[in-house]
Design an enzyme around this catalytic site. Structure first.
Site, PDB file in Angstrom:
ATOM      1  CG  ASP A   1      19.012  24.846  65.430  1.00 38.09           C
ATOM      2  OD1 ASP A   1      18.372  23.791  65.270  1.00 38.09           O
ATOM      3  OD2 ASP A   1      19.668  25.388  64.521  1.00 38.09           O
TER       4      ASP A   1
ATOM      5  CE  LYS B   1      21.572  19.705  62.370  1.00 34.77           C
ATOM      6  NZ  LYS B   1      21.744  18.260  62.231  1.00 34.77           N
TER       7      LYS B   1
ATOM      8  CG  MET C   1      30.553  26.630  66.531  1.00 33.58           C
ATOM      9  SD  MET C   1      29.776  25.940  65.041  1.00 33.58           S
ATOM     10  CE  MET C   1      30.383  27.094  63.796  1.00 33.58           C
TER      11      MET C   1
END
Length: 506
Positions: free
Chosen positions: A36, A58, A167
């Site tokens: 990732d 992602k 995030m």
């Protein structure tokens, strides 16, 4: 056929140093690596050379591989008997999308194992000097995703002493509004930690009332947000008396040579960003070196002026079925402590090391008359200084130059270094050779041209330029127009000492 297995593994918060021992062991046997974003590129070097590497990152707002495709790849490779590592940033069970992958593996009777990693939710506050718990200020904390703030129970969240948000960079203003609407004071402390555990880590501290203005127009990805009174403990926890604390240093050496210097700087408190400005490779032909090795008995002296020259010479010596005993009748002169140390690692001590660690000094203080001496000089194939050969020859020596290695320029500037330069994060740039200066300047010009920016001098206006010695300084003046620091002792240790002196007097 060998049974396949999938390892769902956490890479940690973004730095190779924080990988678990179990993780290191698993990477060493990987047939397939599916990784990732936010994974330290150095981790990719730990897998076998034949390992298949597939990037499946992602990132919010960017195109990414559908989860169903990743699930299918894991199952397919496992059924082929492969050892598959699914490498995720942080910990695989904290916002790591591990459940759908496990469900697919179980449905296909694939063997799997989950390997924990250190989550940035825990590591980022710690590395920023913020304790998540404190007997007076924080009896509990919560970790949440800021991806969709409107879906969260802010009335309950606002009551928790310390709030950690992953995030949440894009939703910062909405998060703050929700908290204040539910009763959190505008003066509540907040810290934003970007690029946790990486050399370019940055931290912004403020309050719910002030933080949005502080980070306006700054990209906050990847980021960890900490909200609560424990943020006020940061200065107490993170203060340091190390001389280079608070300074970010860009190290421009070859990828193979940067680690020792980086370690020296980090031991003094510096944040280090490595930018490879040299690529060291074998010469275009071994013919001349092989011929010299076959006739070593003809030479009076062997001169080695770099660690690369030592390593490539002795590697080729071994390839030709010889070892250090073949040098029994040959005296060895080296330039520089690092070169001498590298020679010692080969089990050989230098007969002569000039006092000032530079090639010019070797000629001035050579221990015997050079007239009639035959000297072997394994060196870089192109671009090296000619003064040593010229001066030795001028004193009557016969110098046989042979290419032992080649040093080239990387194709493009390191993205991490380029981002740090653009965002004015670099305090000091270090140069340990003229070639690193030349290559850095070339790479910088390339990047500036493609981005329609100003001149290299403009970009580096407030950056301290540090050189290891006079010849490197001369090239700095030619390419960059100035030098701010020059080491008194022309070694990495000397350059580190020079940086400390500059910081103490600035």
């Amino acid at each position: 056929m060998t049974s396949g297995k999938v390892y769902l593994m956490g890479a940690g918060p973004g730095n190779l140093d924080y990988l678990t021992l179990k993780g290191y062991q698993v990477l060493s046997i990987a047939d397939v690596l599916i990784y990732d974003d936010l994974v330290d590129p150095q981790l990719l070097q730990l897998v076998p050379s034949e390992c298949i590497q597939l990037y499946m990152g992602k990132r919010g707002g960017s195109p990414s591989t559908p989860q169903d495709i990743i699930n299918l790849l894991l199952v397919d490779f496992c059924l082929q008997g492969k050892q598959v590592v699914r490498l995720k940033g942080g910990d695989p069970f904290i916002f790591g999308r591990a459940n759908p992958e496990i469900e697919s593996l179980v449905a296909s009777n694939c063997d799997y194992e989950v390997i924990p990693g250190i989550s940035s939710a825990l590591a980022a506050p710690l590395l920023a000097g913020i304790p998540l718990t404190d007997k007076n200020l924080s009896r509990c904390f919560v970790v949440l995703s800021g991806h969709d703030p409107d879906s969260l129970d802010w009335e309950a969240i606002a009551l928790i002493d310390t709030i950690v948000i992953l995030m949440g960079g894009r939703s910062l203003e909405a998060i703050i509004n929700h908290l204040q609407d539910k009763g959190r004071s505008p003066t509540t402390p907040i810290a934003i930690i970007r690029d946790c555990a990486r050399p370019q880590q940055q931290i912004w501290s403020g309050t719910l009332e002030t933080i949005v203005d502080q980070v306006a127009e700054i990209s906050l990805s990847p980021t960890v947000i900490v909200i609560g009174d424990v943020v006020t403990l940061r200065q107490m926890s993170s203060s340091s008396s190390l001389p280079l604390s608070g300074k970010t240093v860009l190290v421009t050496r070859s990828a193979e040579q940067s680690s020792k210097f980086s370690d020296l700087l980090q031991q003094q408190g510096a944040t280090v960003i490595e930018m490879p400005a040299l690529e060291i490779t074998p010469p275009s032909s071994w013919e001349k070196l092989d011929q010299a090795i076959a006739n070593l008995g003809e030479f009076d002296w062997l001169i080695l002026t770099s660690a690369n020259g030592v390593n490539y010479f002795f590697e080729r010596l071994g390839d030709r079925g010889k070892d250090a005993r073949s040098l029994a009748g040959v005296k060895i002169a080296v330039v520089g402590k690092k070169t001498a140390e590298t020679l010692k690692q080969q089990g050989v001590l230098a007969d002569y090391i000039p006092p000032d660690f530079v090639a010019d000094s070797l000629i001035d203080h050579f221990p015997e008359e050079l007239k009639g001496k035959k000297i072997l000089f394994p060196r870089v194939e192109t671009g090296g200084r000619e003064v040593l050969v010229k001066e030795l020859g001028g004193q009557g020596a016969k110098v046989i130059e042979v290419p032992a290695y080649q040093s080239g320029c990387p194709q493009q500037i390191n993205p991490q270094a380029w981002q740090a330069l653009q965002e004015k994060m670099i305090d000091i740039i270090t140069f340990a050779s003229s070639k690193t200066v030349q290559n850095f300047y070339y790479l910088l010009q390339q990047a500036l041209t493609s981005n329609s920016e100003n001149s290299p001098q403009g970009l580096l206006e407030k950056v301290c330029i540090a050189s290891i010695g006079p010849q490197t300084s001369k090239t700095c003046y030619e390419a960059l127009g100035r030098v701010d620091i020059e080491a008194q002792e022309y070694t990495l240790e000397g350059l580190t000492d020079a940086l400390i002196q500059w910081v103490n007097h600035s």
